[in-house]
Write a protein that holds these residues in place. Structure first.
Motif, PDB file in Angstrom:
ATOM      1  N   LEU A 104     -27.774 -19.253 -12.208  1.00 34.73           N
ATOM      2  CA  LEU A 104     -26.796 -19.988 -11.402  1.00 34.73           C
ATOM      3  C   LEU A 104     -27.458 -20.519 -10.140  1.00 34.73           C
ATOM      4  CD1 LEU A 104     -23.712 -20.661 -10.949  1.00 34.73           C
ATOM      5  CD2 LEU A 104     -23.638 -18.551  -9.595  1.00 34.73           C
ATOM      6  N   SER A 105     -27.285 -21.806  -9.880  1.00 36.08           N
ATOM      7  CA  SER A 105     -27.705 -22.420  -8.612  1.00 36.08           C
ATOM      8  C   SER A 105     -26.475 -23.055  -7.986  1.00 36.08           C
ATOM      9  CB  SER A 105     -28.790 -23.470  -8.852  1.00 36.08           C
ATOM     10  OG  SER A 105     -29.967 -22.878  -9.354  1.00 36.08           O
ATOM     11  N   PRO A 106     -26.013 -22.554  -6.842  1.00 35.05           N
ATOM     12  CA  PRO A 106     -24.733 -23.003  -6.281  1.00 35.05           C
ATOM     13  C   PRO A 106     -24.813 -24.360  -5.580  1.00 35.05           C
ATOM     14  CG  PRO A 106     -25.685 -21.322  -4.880  1.00 35.05           C
ATOM     15  CD  PRO A 106     -26.602 -21.437  -6.072  1.00 35.05           C
ATOM     16  N   LEU A 107     -25.224 -25.370  -6.324  1.00 37.39           N
ATOM     17  CA  LEU A 107     -25.383 -26.724  -5.777  1.00 37.39           C
ATOM     18  C   LEU A 107     -24.066 -27.481  -5.870  1.00 37.39           C
ATOM     19  CD1 LEU A 107     -28.866 -27.550  -7.366  1.00 37.39           C
ATOM     20  CD2 LEU A 107     -28.390 -26.680  -5.066  1.00 37.39           C
ATOM     21  N   VAL A 108     -23.085 -27.017  -5.139  1.00 40.59           N
ATOM     22  CA  VAL A 108     -21.745 -27.610  -5.152  1.00 40.59           C
ATOM     23  C   VAL A 108     -21.699 -28.693  -4.079  1.00 40.59           C
ATOM     24  CG1 VAL A 108     -19.279 -27.165  -4.915  1.00 40.59           C
ATOM     25  CG2 VAL A 108     -20.786 -25.428  -5.945  1.00 40.59           C
ATOM     26  N   LEU A 109     -21.571 -29.943  -4.510  1.00 40.01           N
ATOM     27  CA  LEU A 109     -21.793 -31.064  -3.602  1.00 40.01           C
ATOM     28  C   LEU A 109     -20.802 -31.146  -2.449  1.00 40.01           C
ATOM     29  CD1 LEU A 109     -22.899 -33.979  -5.965  1.00 40.01           C
ATOM     30  CD2 LEU A 109     -24.251 -32.833  -4.203  1.00 40.01           C
ATOM     31  N   ARG A 111     -19.478 -28.595  -0.945  1.00 41.02           N
ATOM     32  CA  ARG A 111     -19.558 -27.375  -0.143  1.00 41.02           C
ATOM     33  C   ARG A 111     -20.976 -27.279   0.421  1.00 41.02           C
ATOM     34  NH1 ARG A 111     -16.039 -23.024  -0.732  1.00 41.02           N
ATOM     35  NH2 ARG A 111     -17.451 -22.136   0.834  1.00 41.02           N
ATOM     36  N   LEU A 112     -21.203 -27.928   1.558  1.00 39.25           N
ATOM     37  CA  LEU A 112     -22.543 -27.970   2.122  1.00 39.25           C
ATOM     38  C   LEU A 112     -23.033 -26.591   2.542  1.00 39.25           C
ATOM     39  CD1 LEU A 112     -22.524 -31.274   4.209  1.00 39.25           C
ATOM     40  CD2 LEU A 112     -22.934 -30.918   1.767  1.00 39.25           C
ATOM     41  N   ASP A 113     -22.111 -25.678   2.831  1.00 43.75           N
ATOM     42  CA  ASP A 113     -22.519 -24.323   3.179  1.00 43.75           C
ATOM     43  C   ASP A 113     -23.183 -23.622   1.995  1.00 43.75           C
ATOM     44  OD1 ASP A 113     -19.994 -24.417   1.924  1.00 43.75           O
ATOM     45  OD2 ASP A 113     -19.458 -22.432   2.675  1.00 43.75           O
ATOM     46  N   LEU A 114     -22.764 -23.967   0.774  1.00 51.46           N
ATOM     47  CA  LEU A 114     -23.399 -23.423  -0.427  1.00 51.46           C
ATOM     48  C   LEU A 114     -24.581 -24.270  -0.866  1.00 51.46           C
ATOM     49  CD1 LEU A 114     -20.349 -22.387  -2.657  1.00 51.46           C
ATOM     50  CD2 LEU A 114     -21.724 -20.948  -1.150  1.00 51.46           C
ATOM     51  N   LEU A 115     -24.395 -25.573  -0.861  1.00 51.61           N
ATOM     52  CA  LEU A 115     -25.441 -26.494  -1.297  1.00 51.61           C
ATOM     53  C   LEU A 115     -26.735 -26.277  -0.527  1.00 51.61           C
ATOM     54  CD1 LEU A 115     -26.266 -29.105  -2.886  1.00 51.61           C
ATOM     55  CD2 LEU A 115     -25.340 -30.405  -0.956  1.00 51.61           C
ATOM     56  N   SER A 116     -26.610 -25.940   0.739  1.00 45.32           N
ATOM     57  CA  SER A 116     -27.790 -25.829   1.596  1.00 45.32           C
ATOM     58  C   SER A 116     -28.499 -24.487   1.490  1.00 45.32           C
ATOM     59  CB  SER A 116     -27.389 -26.065   3.054  1.00 45.32           C
ATOM     60  OG  SER A 116     -26.485 -25.059   3.503  1.00 45.32           O
ATOM     61  N   ARG A 117     -27.886 -23.511   0.838  1.00 43.40           N
ATOM     62  CA  ARG A 117     -28.542 -22.215   0.714  1.00 43.40           C
ATOM     63  C   ARG A 117     -29.688 -22.309  -0.300  1.00 43.40           C
ATOM     64  NH1 ARG A 117     -23.948 -17.420   0.468  1.00 43.40           N
ATOM     65  NH2 ARG A 117     -22.569 -18.218   2.123  1.00 43.40           N
ATOM     66  N   PRO A 118     -30.905 -21.972   0.095  1.00 45.07           N
ATOM     67  CA  PRO A 118     -32.030 -22.021  -0.846  1.00 45.07           C
ATOM     68  C   PRO A 118     -32.049 -20.787  -1.737  1.00 45.07           C
ATOM     69  CG  PRO A 118     -32.813 -21.338   1.304  1.00 45.07           C
ATOM     70  CD  PRO A 118     -31.341 -21.619   1.461  1.00 45.07           C
ATOM     71  N   VAL A 119     -31.026 -20.680  -2.591  1.00 49.83           N
ATOM     72  CA  VAL A 119     -30.772 -19.456  -3.351  1.00 49.83           C
ATOM     73  C   VAL A 119     -30.399 -19.805  -4.790  1.00 49.83           C
ATOM     74  CG1 VAL A 119     -29.116 -17.556  -3.615  1.00 49.83           C
ATOM     75  CG2 VAL A 119     -30.090 -18.048  -1.363  1.00 49.83           C
ATOM     76  N   SER A 120     -30.896 -19.029  -5.741  1.00 50.81           N
ATOM     77  CA  SER A 120     -30.448 -19.068  -7.128  1.00 50.81           C
ATOM     78  C   SER A 120     -30.291 -17.638  -7.627  1.00 50.81           C
ATOM     79  CB  SER A 120     -31.443 -19.816  -8.021  1.00 50.81           C
ATOM     80  OG  SER A 120     -31.346 -21.216  -7.868  1.00 50.81           O
ATOM     81  N   TYR A 121     -29.546 -17.483  -8.734  1.00 50.65           N
ATOM     82  CA  TYR A 121     -29.238 -16.154  -9.253  1.00 50.65           C
ATOM     83  C   TYR A 121     -29.598 -16.048 -10.734  1.00 50.65           C
ATOM     84  CZ  TYR A 121     -26.084 -16.033  -5.166  1.00 50.65           C
ATOM     85  OH  TYR A 121     -25.550 -16.086  -3.902  1.00 50.65           O
ATOM     86  N   MET A 122     -29.963 -14.847 -11.158  1.00 46.61           N
ATOM     87  CA  MET A 122     -30.072 -14.506 -12.572  1.00 46.61           C
ATOM     88  C   MET A 122     -29.233 -13.257 -12.825  1.00 46.61           C
ATOM     89  SD  MET A 122     -33.330 -13.491 -14.991  1.00 46.61           S
ATOM     90  CE  MET A 122     -33.347 -11.782 -14.435  1.00 46.61           C
ATOM     91  N   GLU A 123     -28.270 -13.352 -13.723  1.00 47.31           N
ATOM     92  CA  GLU A 123     -27.418 -12.218 -14.083  1.00 47.31           C
ATOM     93  C   GLU A 123     -27.767 -11.783 -15.502  1.00 47.31           C
ATOM     94  OE1 GLU A 123     -22.646 -11.010 -14.338  1.00 47.31           O
ATOM     95  OE2 GLU A 123     -23.260 -13.034 -13.742  1.00 47.31           O
ATOM     96  N   TYR A 124     -27.807 -10.480 -15.730  1.00 45.91           N
ATOM     97  CA  TYR A 124     -28.073  -9.980 -17.077  1.00 45.91           C
ATOM     98  C   TYR A 124     -26.960  -9.026 -17.497  1.00 45.91           C
ATOM     99  CZ  TYR A 124     -29.650  -5.500 -15.090  1.00 45.91           C
ATOM    100  OH  TYR A 124     -29.701  -4.294 -14.432  1.00 45.91           O
ATOM    101  N   ALA A 125     -26.736  -8.949 -18.820  1.00 45.55           N
ATOM    102  CA  ALA A 125     -25.764  -8.013 -19.384  1.00 45.55           C
ATOM    103  C   ALA A 125     -26.277  -7.578 -20.750  1.00 45.55           C
ATOM    104  CB  ALA A 125     -24.392  -8.660 -19.512  1.00 45.55           C
ATOM    105  N   LEU A 126     -26.326  -6.256 -20.966  1.00 43.56           N
ATOM    106  CA  LEU A 126     -26.824  -5.682 -22.215  1.00 43.56           C
ATOM    107  C   LEU A 126     -25.711  -4.872 -22.865  1.00 43.56           C
ATOM    108  CD1 LEU A 126     -30.222  -4.315 -20.825  1.00 43.56           C
ATOM    109  CD2 LEU A 126     -29.753  -6.587 -21.773  1.00 43.56           C
ATOM    110  N   GLU A 127     -25.494  -5.072 -24.169  1.00 45.11           N
ATOM    111  CA  GLU A 127     -24.421  -4.376 -24.883  1.00 45.11           C
ATOM    112  C   GLU A 127     -24.957  -3.861 -26.220  1.00 45.11           C
ATOM    113  OE1 GLU A 127     -20.035  -5.325 -26.883  1.00 45.11           O
ATOM    114  OE2 GLU A 127     -21.214  -6.926 -25.932  1.00 45.11           O
ATOM    115  N   VAL A 128     -24.884  -2.547 -26.422  1.00 42.19           N
ATOM    116  CA  VAL A 128     -25.245  -1.963 -27.716  1.00 42.19           C
ATOM    117  C   VAL A 128     -24.107  -2.223 -28.698  1.00 42.19           C
ATOM    118  CG1 VAL A 128     -25.739   0.178 -28.949  1.00 42.19           C
ATOM    119  CG2 VAL A 128     -26.727  -0.215 -26.684  1.00 42.19           C
TER     120      VAL A 128
END
Length: 643
Positions: A104-109, A111-128
């Motif tokens: 996820l990269s919060p590049l919401v046009l 919302r400049l408060d989010l767009l300007s954050r130099p941040v990205s995310y990786m989420e993981y989920a494991l299920e047996v």
């Protein structure tokens, strides 16, 4: 419906420097890469009952930063991948476990408060999924190679309050300009204080040697990387890029725009970690909005613009100058590295008109400022304001610091400035101070078009891929519409009347042997795409008669090849955004869908595994050049029609 095989898939996309992609069908097929194609290795996998299974990347190193032969490695088969405007979702499954990775990269046009954050995310989920007890552990690593641009780079890795971070041991922010340039200063942060630093010379997934923090390492001899192992079956890793200074703007070094909201990078990064749930929801809502708009055009169209969105937005950097003006500066990726290029702004503009038209003024303000300075010697407006990330004045066409008059784009850029200014107003920009602040410049620009625009002299333009030429009919259209834009902006009927007079002359002189308009006024047996004319319709200027549009489209229908319509009769290749713009000329849905499906087919079939190219062949599945350019924002043009 068959799923689209993406030409390249965005993973962590923040700005032109921090931009990591998968350029293969499966996330584990190849090393992850920077948009330039150079290695930016991140890897992930699962330890299942003590055995390692890969989900992402390849842990193989070499000295030239190119792909190396890979050893066979067990993986959990990838079963799906989906790209939305701000996120990418992968699913993997075997008989025992289902794994999910999302980026996820919060590049919401808007919302400049989010767009300007130099941040990205990786989420993981494991299920047996087999109903039995198993030992399960998540694994992730990121090479410090991601933080250097040169082969002799040396790095240092440290532990912070909320992260482990690494970068060059000798920092020189804003010290390097160019096109295919990766990160070479600042620090990459990973939100995992328990992470370890590993010697990567071993080709085993089992860490061979722990390295010490706060020491200097040679990236291409010791291959240090940050390693995370988690017993939790779900979690989020946050990535940040502290670039120290984002750009240089006419001699002033500017920090990241997020400093308007936070006192430091660390404060912003910690907030980004803590607010992931809220940010994820905001991005999901924005994605739903964009996809709802896009599906009004077609399902294939929605997939194309979803892939184009992050590419276009992340090719920019948002900053604020010392006078409080927002600046949204593009990098002309993979075509020369120019900064704030006006014709790229024009080409990408539909995306920004749709989701934040105020950003258009943030994009053209740097050009206007430089055009009004004593450093710009011409009566027309500039092409760019520098080479990324240094914006101290135009570099395109400069020889030994002097501008070459023969390497300018006078009519192209003058028309672009006026069209962008009026369009920003038309599509709802709230702050219109630019219009009054630069009224004198815009009048000077319109006057230049009145004097020089109807029958263009020999000069560069965006249609000169096979060489520049005089008397361009498409360039004449842009000049005519630029004049009309000035008239509408300031209610000056004198300019509106000139535009209508020129349009009448254009119609009389441009008809060629194909029935549509010519490539150039003096070439009767010729044709070309007249994509500039769409703004007559979209901006309701109404200086050209409707019959002109229909004559053009009648020829384009006949010229459509498997992967698009050629630019003109000279070559097979095209610019994909111009194909999409021609669909605005007509209400013919069949033609619209054929053009969309041709681009969809090219993305699906192309042998060139790079972020979307805008310049490609129309008869075979190969690009001509270009990748990761911001101009793919122009593919959003049909959403302006659909409202």
């Amino acid at each position: 419906m068959k799923n689209l095989r993406y030409c390249a898939i965005p993973l962590l996309t923040i700005d032109p420097f921090f931009s990591i992609w998968s350029m293969s069908d499966h996330l584990y097929d190849d090393v992850t890469k920077h948009w330039t194609g150079r290695r930016n290795p991140i890897s992930a996998g699962v330890y299942l009952d003590g055995e390692f299974y890969s989900l992402m990347g390849q842990r193989v190193h070499n000295s030239d930063r190119q792909s190396a032969p890979y050893r066979l490695m067990a993986n959990i088969p990838q079963t799906s991948v989906k790209v939305t405007p701000t996120a990418t979702y992968y699913t993997f499954e075997n008989d025992v476990i289902r794994a999910k990775l999302s980026f996820l990269s919060p590049l919401v046009l808007d919302r400049l408060d989010l767009l300007s954050r130099p941040v990205s995310y990786m989420e993981y989920a494991l299920e047996v999924i087999d109903g039995k007890e198993h030992s399960v552990e998540f694994y992730f690593d990121m090479s410090t190679e991601c933080s250097v641009d040169t082969y002799d780079g040396k790095v240092i890795c440290r532990k912070g309050k909320s992260s482990v971070y690494f970068g060059k041991s000798e920092q020189a922010p804003l010290s390097k300009v160019g096109d295919s340039v990766c990160i070479d200063w600042g620090y990459i942060h990973i939100s995992e204080p328990s992470a370890q630093l590993i010697n990567g010379t071993s080709k085993s997934w089992e860490p061979a040697e722990l390295l010490s923090f706060d020491e200097e390492y040679e990236v291409f001899r010791e291959y240090p990387y940050v390693c995370v192992r988690k017993n939790e079956r779900s979690g989020v890793i946050t990535f940040g890029y502290d670039d120290i200074y984002s750009v240089e703007y006419f001699g002033e070094k500017l920090e990241g725009y997020y400093k308007k909201y936070y006192g430091s990078f660390d404060e912003m990064f910690e907030a980004s970690i803590n607010e992931y749930g809220r940010i994820k929801q905001l991005c999901a809502e924005f994605d739903a909005r964009v996809l709802n708009d896009a599906r009004k055009v077609s399902d294939h169209y929605a997939e194309i613009v979803s892939l184009a969105y992050r590419q276009s937005v992340a090719a920019h950097k948002l900053v604020c100058d010392s006078e409080g003006h927002d600046l949204f500066l593009s990098k002309e990726c993979h075509s020369n590295g120019c900064m704030g290029t006006l014709d790229c702004t024009y080409e990408s503009s539909p995306l920004f008109y749709k989701y934040n038209p105020d950003l258009m003024f943030a994009m053209i303000r740097p050009i206007a400022r430089f055009a009004c300075s004593d450093k710009w010697p011409f009566d027309f407006v500039p092409h760019d304001v520098g080479r990324y990330p240094v914006a101290n004045g135009q570099v395109y066409g400069a020889v030994n610091g002097e501008q070459n008059p023969n390497m300018q784009m006078p009519l192209e850029e003058c028309g672009n400035l006026l069209l962008c200014a009026l369009s920003a107003v038309k599509y709802g920009a709230k702050d219109r101070s630019f219009i009054e602040e630069y009224r004198e410049l815009l009048k000077k620009t319109a006057d230049y078009l009145v004097e020089n625009g109807f029958d263009p002299a020999l000069q560069l333009c965006t249609d000169d891929f096979t060489g520049k030429f005089a008397h361009s009919c498409n360039l004449s259209i842009k000049a005519i519409l630029g004049i009309a834009c000035y008239g509408v902006l300031y209610g000056d009927e004198h300019y509106t009347a000139i535009a209508k007079e020129y349009a009448g002359k254009w119609e009389a002189l441009s008809v060629g042997s194909y029935g549509s308009s010519r490539l150039a006024f003096d070439l009767e047996d010729s044709w070309s795409l007249k994509y500039n004319i769409i703004w007559d319709k979209l901006l309701e200027l109404n200086v050209f008669r409707p019959e002109v549009f229909e004559r053009e489209v009648a020829v384009y229908r006949e010229k459509l090849n498997p992967y698009g319509i050629p630019l003109d009769m000279r070559q097979d290749y095209t610019i994909n955004i111009w194909n999409f713009w021609t669909t605005v000329m007509t209400d013919d849905k069949e033609y619209l869908n054929k053009v969309i499906d041709a681009e969809y087919a090219f993305i699906n079939d192309t042998l060139d595994r790079v972020p979307i190219t805008d310049w490609h062949c129309t008869s075979i599945n190969r690009r001509m050049d270009f990748q990761n350019r911001s101009v793919v924002g122009g593919l959003f043009v049909n959403m302006l029609v659909e409202g």
